[in-house]
Design a protein around this motif. Structure first.
Motif, mmCIF file in Angstrom:
data_model
loop_
_atom_site.group_PDB
_atom_site.id
_atom_site.type_symbol
_atom_site.label_atom_id
_atom_site.label_comp_id
_atom_site.label_asym_id
_atom_site.label_seq_id
_atom_site.Cartn_x
_atom_site.Cartn_y
_atom_site.Cartn_z
ATOM 1 N N LEU A 49 -4.295 14.625 1.003
ATOM 2 C CA LEU A 49 -3.403 15.645 1.541
ATOM 3 C C LEU A 49 -3.089 15.356 3.005
ATOM 4 C CD1 LEU A 49 -2.076 18.537 1.234
ATOM 5 C CD2 LEU A 49 -4.241 19.431 2.093
ATOM 6 N N LEU A 50 -1.831 15.612 3.407
ATOM 7 C CA LEU A 50 -1.440 15.572 4.814
ATOM 8 C C LEU A 50 -1.198 16.990 5.302
ATOM 9 C CD1 LEU A 50 1.234 12.708 4.993
ATOM 10 C CD2 LEU A 50 -1.247 12.519 5.113
ATOM 11 N N LEU A 51 -1.786 17.339 6.442
ATOM 12 C CA LEU A 51 -1.398 18.534 7.186
ATOM 13 C C LEU A 51 -0.396 18.036 8.221
ATOM 14 C CD1 LEU A 51 -4.791 20.424 7.660
ATOM 15 C CD2 LEU A 51 -3.042 20.755 5.894
ATOM 16 N N LEU A 52 0.874 18.308 7.998
ATOM 17 C CA LEU A 52 1.952 17.572 8.652
ATOM 18 C C LEU A 52 2.818 18.467 9.532
ATOM 19 C CD1 LEU A 52 3.526 14.873 8.849
ATOM 20 C CD2 LEU A 52 4.709 15.521 6.735
ATOM 21 N N ASP A 53 2.901 18.114 10.805
ATOM 22 C CA ASP A 53 3.835 18.766 11.722
ATOM 23 C C ASP A 53 5.254 18.265 11.417
ATOM 24 O OD1 ASP A 53 4.781 20.288 13.815
ATOM 25 O OD2 ASP A 53 4.221 18.850 15.359
ATOM 26 N N ILE A 54 6.261 18.983 11.893
ATOM 27 C CA ILE A 54 7.643 18.570 11.636
ATOM 28 C C ILE A 54 8.251 17.876 12.846
ATOM 29 C CG2 ILE A 54 9.987 19.399 11.207
ATOM 30 C CD1 ILE A 54 8.820 21.472 9.339
ATOM 31 N N ASN A 55 8.283 18.527 13.975
ATOM 32 C CA ASN A 55 8.912 17.956 15.170
ATOM 33 C C ASN A 55 7.952 17.024 15.885
ATOM 34 O OD1 ASN A 55 11.268 19.321 14.697
ATOM 35 N ND2 ASN A 55 10.760 21.042 16.005
ATOM 36 N N MET A 56 8.151 15.720 15.695
ATOM 37 C CA MET A 56 7.330 14.698 16.334
ATOM 38 C C MET A 56 8.238 13.579 16.807
ATOM 39 S SD MET A 56 4.021 14.384 13.791
ATOM 40 C CE MET A 56 5.038 13.998 12.352
ATOM 41 N N PRO A 57 7.866 12.873 17.851
ATOM 42 C CA PRO A 57 8.683 11.722 18.288
ATOM 43 C C PRO A 57 8.651 10.611 17.246
ATOM 44 C CG PRO A 57 6.598 11.803 19.482
ATOM 45 C CD PRO A 57 6.686 13.084 18.716
ATOM 46 N N GLY A 58 9.722 9.842 17.191
ATOM 47 C CA GLY A 58 9.768 8.751 16.219
ATOM 48 C C GLY A 58 10.004 9.286 14.813
ATOM 49 N N LEU A 59 9.151 8.896 13.899
ATOM 50 C CA LEU A 59 9.257 9.315 12.502
ATOM 51 C C LEU A 59 8.776 10.756 12.371
ATOM 52 C CD1 LEU A 59 9.962 8.074 9.676
ATOM 53 C CD2 LEU A 59 7.516 7.665 9.401
ATOM 54 N N ASP A 60 9.707 11.703 12.150
ATOM 55 C CA ASP A 60 9.306 13.112 12.123
ATOM 56 C C ASP A 60 8.726 13.495 10.761
ATOM 57 O OD1 ASP A 60 11.396 13.793 10.312
ATOM 58 O OD2 ASP A 60 12.779 14.085 11.959
ATOM 59 N N GLY A 61 8.223 14.719 10.684
ATOM 60 C CA GLY A 61 7.529 15.145 9.481
ATOM 61 C C GLY A 61 8.393 15.205 8.248
ATOM 62 N N MET A 62 9.633 15.663 8.391
ATOM 63 C CA MET A 62 10.520 15.740 7.235
ATOM 64 C C MET A 62 10.845 14.352 6.681
ATOM 65 S SD MET A 62 11.258 18.716 6.142
ATOM 66 C CE MET A 62 11.046 20.425 6.642
ATOM 67 N N THR A 63 11.089 13.410 7.568
ATOM 68 C CA THR A 63 11.398 12.051 7.121
ATOM 69 C C THR A 63 10.194 11.426 6.429
ATOM 70 O OG1 THR A 63 12.935 11.807 8.968
ATOM 71 C CG2 THR A 63 12.249 9.802 7.845
ATOM 72 N N LEU A 64 9.015 11.652 6.988
ATOM 73 C CA LEU A 64 7.803 11.125 6.359
ATOM 74 C C LEU A 64 7.598 11.755 4.986
ATOM 75 C CD1 LEU A 64 5.180 9.531 6.314
ATOM 76 C CD2 LEU A 64 4.120 11.353 7.666
ATOM 77 N N ALA A 65 7.779 13.064 4.870
ATOM 78 C CA ALA A 65 7.605 13.731 3.579
ATOM 79 C C ALA A 65 8.604 13.215 2.552
ATOM 80 C CB ALA A 65 7.753 15.236 3.755
ATOM 81 N N ALA A 66 9.828 12.905 3.002
ATOM 82 C CA ALA A 66 10.828 12.353 2.086
ATOM 83 C C ALA A 66 10.381 10.996 1.550
ATOM 84 C CB ALA A 66 12.175 12.230 2.796
ATOM 85 N N ARG A 67 9.721 10.208 2.399
ATOM 86 C CA ARG A 67 9.214 8.896 1.954
ATOM 87 C C ARG A 67 8.136 9.066 0.875
ATOM 88 N NH1 ARG A 67 9.608 4.798 5.979
ATOM 89 N NH2 ARG A 67 11.614 5.061 7.030
ATOM 90 N N LEU A 68 7.380 10.155 0.973
ATOM 91 C CA LEU A 68 6.235 10.343 0.090
ATOM 92 C C LEU A 68 6.560 11.190 -1.133
ATOM 93 C CD1 LEU A 68 3.517 11.076 2.809
ATOM 94 C CD2 LEU A 68 4.008 8.892 1.698
ATOM 95 N N ALA A 69 7.732 11.803 -1.172
ATOM 96 C CA ALA A 69 8.093 12.687 -2.274
ATOM 97 C C ALA A 69 8.021 11.951 -3.606
ATOM 98 C CB ALA A 69 9.495 13.252 -2.062
ATOM 99 N N GLY A 70 7.448 12.615 -4.590
ATOM 100 C CA GLY A 70 7.318 12.021 -5.914
ATOM 101 C C GLY A 70 5.991 11.336 -6.160
#
Length: 234
Positions: A49-70
């Motif tokens: 499990l990731l406890l994931l913030d959204i607003n971060m420099p570089g690769l943000d949380g939403m983009t990272l979650a999109a990579r991991l979706a599925g």
């Protein structure tokens, strides 16, 4: 359940780690400050499990979650100060959406939901690449691979723990694992989740930025449109 905290604020990471310590069955696998570091840590730490913030420099949380979706693992619980991303978060199959400051009761609820989802989902079989080092047969999980490079008669596997040589060709690997590998160049394949950006050089060449390494392989003009599309789609 192994949990990786991803937040660019050190105090937020410390607070979440302290709350996790009060949650039975939760183990802190690690704590990192941005999405790129999280991607690099996935192979080594193997979090559930990731406890994931959204607003971060570089690769943000939403983009990272999109990579991991599925994927079955890791699941994602967003921990953020902003309410307006909740709909998008659940479209990306997030387990839960917690507003900061995160309360212990809500964290426990989110962890319970994550456990239930993990228990109900079939675990994907690990894909192994096999090599021989001297007289010893060794293997490396495809999830830990940073990139695959063609070198004369062999393919060099760069992974979290070093390098190995294998007998299969890049073409054989690409055909065997079409969902797990993408081509950057005729001499290079990478797992899609490792691709975090592209760098344009003054001489017209384009290099790939990969999570977990400073090595930046060149991208061919033929493969560039597909890679740009992949990055736009997250």
């Amino acid at each position: 359940m192994r949990v990786l905290i991803v937040d660019d604020e050190p105090l937020a990471r410390m607070r979440l780690a302290a709350l996790l310590g009060e949650c039975e069955g939760a183990e802190l696998a690690g704590s990192v400050g941005d999405g790129e570091a999280a991607l690099a840590a996935l192979g080594e730490l193997q979090p559930d499990l990731l406890l994931l913030d959204i607003n971060m420099p570089g690769l943000d949380g939403m983009t990272l979650a999109a990579r991991l979706a599925g994927r079955v693992r890791p699941q994602v619980v967003f921990c953020t100060a902003y309410e307006n991303h909740a709909l998008h978060a659940f479209e990306l199959e997030a387990v839960d959406y917690l507003l900061k400051p995160v309360r212990l009761e809500r964290l426990r609820e989110a962890l319970q939901r994550a456990r239930k989802r993990l228990a109900e989902a079939p675990r994907a079989a690990t894909v192994w690449l096999h090599a021989r080092v001297r007289d010893e047969q060794v293997r490396v999980a495809l999830d830990e691979v940073v990139c695959l490079l063609a070198e004369e008669k062999y393919v060099c596997v760069r992974h979290a723990g070093g390098e190995l040589l294998i007998d299969e060709s890049l073409r054989q690997l690409e055909e065997a694992y079409p969902e797990q590998l993408i081509r950057l160049h005729r001499n290079c394949l990478v797992p899609p989740a490792r691709l975090i950006g592209l760098k344009n050089l003054s001489d017209g060449r384009v290099l790939a930025r990969l999570a977990g390494t400073d090595f930046s392989p060149e991208v061919s003009r033929r493969n560039l449109p597909a890679l740009r599309k992949l990055l736009r789609m997250g």
